[in-house]
Design a protein around this motif. Structure first.
Motif, PDB file in Angstrom:
ATOM      1  N   LYS A  33       0.859  -1.178   0.000  1.00 11.01           N
ATOM      2  CA  LYS A  33       0.000   0.000   0.000  1.00 11.01           C
ATOM      3  C   LYS A  33       0.895   1.227   0.000  1.00 11.01           C
ATOM      4  O   LYS A  33       1.955   1.233   0.632  1.00 11.01           O
ATOM      5  CB  LYS A  33      -0.908   0.027   1.230  1.00 11.01           C
ATOM      6  CG  LYS A  33      -1.944   1.148   1.179  1.00 11.01           C
ATOM      7  CD  LYS A  33      -2.841   1.177   2.416  1.00 11.01           C
ATOM      8  CE  LYS A  33      -3.876   2.287   2.261  1.00 11.01           C
ATOM      9  NZ  LYS A  33      -4.664   2.473   3.513  1.00 11.01           N
ATOM     10  N   ASN A  34       0.474   2.269  -0.717  1.00 14.44           N
ATOM     11  CA  ASN A  34       1.318   3.456  -0.816  1.00 14.44           C
ATOM     12  C   ASN A  34       0.458   4.660  -1.183  1.00 14.44           C
ATOM     13  O   ASN A  34       0.498   5.166  -2.302  1.00 14.44           O
ATOM     14  CB  ASN A  34       2.423   3.241  -1.856  1.00 14.44           C
ATOM     15  CG  ASN A  34       3.499   4.305  -1.794  1.00 14.44           C
ATOM     16  OD1 ASN A  34       3.634   5.005  -0.790  1.00 14.44           O
ATOM     17  ND2 ASN A  34       4.272   4.454  -2.857  1.00 14.44           N
ATOM     18  N   ASP A  35      -0.354   5.094  -0.229  1.00  9.48           N
ATOM     19  CA  ASP A  35      -1.266   6.204  -0.479  1.00  9.48           C
ATOM     20  C   ASP A  35      -0.508   7.456  -0.890  1.00  9.48           C
ATOM     21  O   ASP A  35       0.447   7.872  -0.222  1.00  9.48           O
ATOM     22  CB  ASP A  35      -2.093   6.510   0.778  1.00  9.48           C
ATOM     23  CG  ASP A  35      -3.170   5.468   1.030  1.00  9.48           C
ATOM     24  OD1 ASP A  35      -3.365   4.594   0.150  1.00  9.48           O
ATOM     25  OD2 ASP A  35      -3.806   5.518   2.096  1.00  9.48           O
ATOM     26  N   GLY A  36      -0.961   8.053  -1.991  1.00  8.89           N
ATOM     27  CA  GLY A  36      -0.370   9.302  -2.443  1.00  8.89           C
ATOM     28  C   GLY A  36       1.095   9.177  -2.801  1.00  8.89           C
ATOM     29  O   GLY A  36       1.821  10.180  -2.768  1.00  8.89           O
ATOM     30  N   ARG A  69      -0.883   4.515   5.939  1.00  4.83           N
ATOM     31  CA  ARG A  69      -0.628   5.224   4.688  1.00  4.83           C
ATOM     32  C   ARG A  69       0.169   4.360   3.718  1.00  4.83           C
ATOM     33  O   ARG A  69       0.033   4.475   2.500  1.00  4.83           O
ATOM     34  CB  ARG A  69       0.127   6.529   4.964  1.00  4.83           C
ATOM     35  CG  ARG A  69      -0.707   7.560   5.717  1.00  4.83           C
ATOM     36  CD  ARG A  69      -0.009   8.903   5.749  1.00  4.83           C
ATOM     37  NE  ARG A  69       0.129   9.467   4.414  1.00  4.83           N
ATOM     38  CZ  ARG A  69       0.851  10.557   4.125  1.00  4.83           C
ATOM     39  NH1 ARG A  69       1.493  11.180   5.104  1.00  4.83           N
ATOM     40  NH2 ARG A  69       0.926  11.017   2.900  1.00  4.83           N
TER      41      ARG A  69
END
Length: 991
Positions: A411-414, A532
């Protein structure tokens, strides 16, 4: 992806596909008897064996090198009396096992075939040896990096052969399609049969390429079971079609590719043999009909350990051994009762259940394997340098590369990862279930300021509450979940309190979660999907900790993918690639083609001789090639003795040193370069243009290019402090005083304070100083006193703020600072000289240079302090033409302009602010330095060098002026340049 790489990849994939599609390859040990002599050895040994001894050749007993002498004696007698075929070694140490191995071989009439169950290397069984990643970790490797598994296998084989081991019971070819599998699980490459087959093939080929016999396991497939065959008989309740489609696929492919061995598991598989409670090891349908006849396997068929409950629950020792051979087994592993087993098999022959011819055929096959392994010319294991030989740098390099390429971002938001704009981040690291700072945290701290917190499930609630409050002050949390167990039966090492903390920290909306454990543990961490970013390194080792931290900061990009499905949030194949930002990578010399043994020995020799000659009390050496830090070492102590009140503790890597004149290229020069980029400074303008007060001085028309190359006729230096002292040793009025006050606020030492307006007198004295008569090269400090004023005038920003905001904070070079006592305890700072003339005290935590000290420690020519690692970030930015960490700090053009020779036709070795090699070697630079190289030295014993042609970045920090500047042995011995010359030679020499 380059065209050359695409072609290489296509050839590799074609080779793999061709292998699995073509006709079956005969195992190499059956088709490659070394010579006629070896074949004659097989025949002669076979003919000399009695019928019972031929049976015994099919038995391998267990061996342990961590037990008593009495145990070893009993094992020796077993080998001697019954002439068993081999020994499978389990726990112990390399030297102890080698000694026992040699003893057993000496007692055996026929050399023993030695095996080990080393799926992740010798370390699975032996201490002081190399531990490679688990197969589940390797399952995360992308297809174009699978050649690393081949390299691992080949390296593992070399280690095994050095240990006198001939067989490794690996690779695991099971497809782990049951998340609750208690026995295979992390030992499998994953749930995709094609990947399992492909990666197992690389592993097998690597081992077999170095002459090691292998054994695929656990036939016919142990991946879909909830029972551990060590404790009970697992049931594989699948149809034949399902087995053919999935479980058997990898075995079929690897057998066709020339597998030398297959291990049969203790499994109940009704679709293959409906006999109740009959383990597959004892099933003729599975061993003979399926494996040997249908799949055509010709190599050695090994049983799984004959002491496992999956077998002995229904079949006692001896009887089980007989049934195993009746089923078609070639080699029985871990037979518990050898005489009974031999008796039972002899009985089966007498009853016609097994033919003597069948036993003889298998015995010959065993002897052929021994001949292939070189046992026809047996030599004892050499004990000299054994541990060293088993722990070579190449093994560490392969380990690092396997780990690096498997780490998976889920996962790697933004696009938070890799971290950018470091100057906007207030970072805390939180290591869960780690009582002391971890390797993960230590590596994070190499990139920028990170405050560390450690939480365990046994921590008091009051302490936890205090940490919660402290964490509110940060806008980014780098959380490491450190799990010390990878097995499902232990909940993967997960404590309920830990899971709750993960959920709590993830819910803050500012957490990056790195889970050092089995990927299936993600299903035990509800709420982690709110983080995040989520990073999965698959296991807890120093390599996964260090390299995960490096990935987070962009030293390299993420390429791994999840090899199994965990739940709806985390599914097979999940992968978020991240880019490399080109920040420093911390590795070993072999990664850039240099021998670590050579480089370390050369540097150690030079530095230790300098320490012996008392050229300096201690130092820190840091070297990088192509952005990879390959040597980072602290030597000596911060003082020689306690004469001046500072005890001689060892130098530490994060110690802060007084940079002296390295300040020039670390503050003034980059500031001017930035001003040039901003159109606010022209090196061909006159001094008066940027210093209006110089309009009527003798320096008005001097051109800055001449100033920066030290040929502007400026005096070398002015001893400003001497003008403050009366002939009787007292200080003149309005200069210095021994008490701090509003009139004397500037602390030169703890007991000496400067008049508030005296700094302006210094600037006036520089302006009014006479010029040298001739325009020629004379190194001068004077102009560097002025650059802070120019920066302030051109930007409106104070010099220190400009440097830190423009360079240091975004670079993550947070220890680089003036007046370090404002931010750091004295214990972090290395003392310099005892000043017996001016300040009458030990200079510690204040600038050594007198002129800078009289400017409140802040000048463009001296006064910068910092660690070697942080200075290297600035140095590396120069090497990369102004780029670092994904940011362009300076244009490539301005870096090129400032670092080239300015007046080579005059014989000048100067760039703009930077020093460069002389046209004839004189010791100011390494002998092998290229014309494109540049750097600077410092009076206190510091030095830095950059060579773009060789990819070199180098930092040397010392306090050679302790306790007196009169010691110049560091220059007489050329210590600083000789150390980096060792790097040049290492590059030329190679591995």
């Amino acid at each position: 992806m380059t065209l050359r790489f695409q072609r290489w990849l296509a050839v590799c994939l074609l080779t793999v596909s061709t292998t699995v599609l073509n006709a079956q390859v005969t195992p190499s040990f059956l088709r490659t008897i070394p010579n006629d002599k070896a074949q004659r050895w097989v025949d002669s040994v076979f003919n000399a064996l009695t019928p019972d001894e031929r049976i015994a050749q099919l038995i391998m007993v267990a061996g342990y090198s961590n037990r008593s002498r009495a145990y070893e004696d009993s094992l020796t007698m077993l080998v001697h009396d019954y002439k068993v075929g081999g020994v499978v070694f389990f726990q112990g140490g390399p030297v102890r096992q080698a000694k026992l191995n040699n003893r057993l071989q000496a007692m055996s009439q026929v050399p023993l075939l030695i095996a080990i169950d080393g799926e992740w290397g010798l370390a699975m069984r032996l201490d002081s040896t190399v531990r490679y990643p688990y197969q589940m970790t390797l399952g995360a490797l992308p297809a174009n990096r699978e050649n690393l598994i081949y390299q691992m296998g080949a390296d593992m084989a070399r280690q095994c052969r050095r240990m006198g081991i001939h067989v490794n019971f690996a690779p695991v070819a099971d497809v782990n399609n049951n998340p609750n599998n208690p026995v295979i699980n992390f030992r499998s490459f994953g749930e995709n049969k094609y990947e399992v087959a492909r990666k197992a093939l690389q592993y097998m080929r690597g081992m077999q390429s170095e002459g090691l016999l292998t054994s695929l396991k656990h036939f016919p497939g142990h991946g879909d079971t909830g029972t551990d065959s060590h404790y009970d008989l697992p049931l594989i309740n699948k149809s034949r079609q399902q087995l053919d489609t999935l479980e058997l696929y990898p075995f079929r492919e690897l057998i066709n590719a020339g597998a030398s061995g297959v291990m049969v598991a203790h499994l109940s598989v009704p679709a293959l043999d409906p006999t109740p409670n009959r383990p597959s090891t004892l099933s003729p349908n599975i061993v003979s009909n399926l494996l040997k006849n249908e799949l055509g396997f010709q190599g050695l068929v090994f049983s799984d350990a004959m002491n496992m409950k999956g077998l002995t629950k229904y079949f006692p020792s001896g009887q089980a051994d007989r049934y195993g051979l009746e089923a078609g087994m070639d080699v029985l592993e871990f037979t518990e009762n050898v005489p009974l087993a031999i008796a039972e098999v002899r009985k089966a022959i007498a009853e016609g259940r097994i033919t003597q011819e069948s036993i003889d055929t298998r015995c010959r096959k065993m002897l052929q394997a021994k001949a292939y392994a070189g046992l026809n010319q047996y030599k004892p294991v050499v004990l000299d340098n054994l541990v060293r030989d088993l722990n070579q740098p190449f093994s560490e390099l392969v380990n690092r590369q396997l780990t690096e390429n498997s780490i998976t971002v889920l996962k790697n938001d933004g696009n938070l990862l890799p971290l950018q704009q470091l100057d906007t981040l207030r970072i805390a690291s939180v290591s869960l279930e780690a009582a002391t700072p971890t390797a993960f945290q230590q590596m994070l701290g190499n990139y920028t300021q990170v405050d560390h917190f450690n939480i365990t499930s046994g921590m008091a609630d009051t302490t936890l509450t205090r940490i919660r409050e402290q964490l509110k002050n940060y806008n980014l949390l780098l959380v490491g979940v450190h799990l010390n167990n990878i097995r499902p039966g232990a909940r993967y090492g997960m404590q309920l309190k830990t899971a709750a903390l993960v959920a709590e920290l993830a819910a803050t909306g500012k957490a990056v979660m790195t889970v050092f454990g089995n990927p299936y543990v993600l299903d035990k961490l509800p709420g982690i999907e709110q983080a995040r970013a989520v990073v999965m390194p698959y296991q807890l080792t120093n390599f996964t900790e260090e390299l995960s931290a490096q990935l987070i900061f962009g030293a390299f990009g993420a390429v791994g993918h999840l090899p199994v499905t965990v739940n709806k949030q985390f599914t097979y194949g999940q992968s978020i690639p991240t880019p490399s930002l080109g920040r420093l990578k911390y590795t070993i010399p072999e990664e850039v083609g240099i021998s670590s043994a050579y480089l370390t020995a050369r540097v150690d020799s030079i530095v230790n001789y300098a320490l012996q000659q008392k050229a300096m009390p201690g130092c820190v050496v840091q070297m990088a090639k192509d952005g990879k830090v390959i040597l980072r070492k602290a030597y000596g102590s911060i003082t020689y003795d306690n004469t001046y009140g500072v005890a001689p503790r060892p130098v530490r890597l994060d110690d802060l040193f007084d940079m002296a004149s390295v300040t020039k290229i670390s503050t003034s020069t980059p500031a001017l370069m930035k001003l040039v980029d901003m159109g606010k400074f022209n090196v061909d303008a006159t001094m008066a243009e940027y210093m209006p007060g110089y309009a009527k001085s003798n320096k008005a028309d001097i051109v800055w290019r001449d100033v920066l190359t030290h040929q502007a006729r400026l005096k070398a230096w002015i001893p400003f402090w001497r003008e403050t002292v009366n002939p009787d040793g007292t200080f003149k009025p309005k200069t210095l005083d021994d008490e701090k006050s509003r009139r004397y606020p500037i602390a030169v030492t703890d007991s000496l304070f400067e008049y508030r307006k005296y700094p302006e007198h210094i600037y006036d004295e520089i302006r009014d100083s006479p010029l040298n008569a001739k325009k020629e090269y004379i190194y001068s400090d004077l102009s560097f006193y002025l650059y802070p004023k120019i920066v302030k005038r051109q930007t409106g920003i104070d010099f220190e703020d400009f440097i830190k905001d423009t360079f240091y904070r975004p670079l993550g070079a947070t220890t680089l600072t003036f007046n370090p006592r404002r931010f750091y305890a004295l214990d972090r700072i290395v003392p310099t000289e005892y000043d017996s003339l001016f300040r009458k005290s030990l200079i510690w935590g204040r600038v050594h240079d007198e002129g800078a000290a009289m400017l409140d420690g802040l000048s463009g020519h001296a006064g910068l302090f910092g660690s070697a690692n942080d200075l290297m970030k600035l140095v590396e930015m120069y090497r990369r033409k102004g780029n670092y960490g994904g940011e362009q700090f300076l244009s490539a053009d301005v870096v090129t302009q400032f670092t080239r020779y300015q007046f080579p036709e005059q014989g000048s070795r100067r760039g703009l602010g930077f020093d460069k090699p002389t046209f004839r070697f004189s010791g100011n630079a390494p002998r092998s330095a290229s014309p494109s190289s540049y750097g600077h030295s410092g009076f206190t014993g510091t030095f830095t060098w950059i060579d773009p042609d060789y990819g070199i970045s180098y930092v040397f920090l010392s306090n050679r002026v302790y306790p007196t500047r009169n010691n110049n042995k560091i220059s007489e011995l050329n210590v600083r340049t000789n150390v980096v010359e060792a790097l040049y030679q290492g590059i030329k020499r190679g591995i």
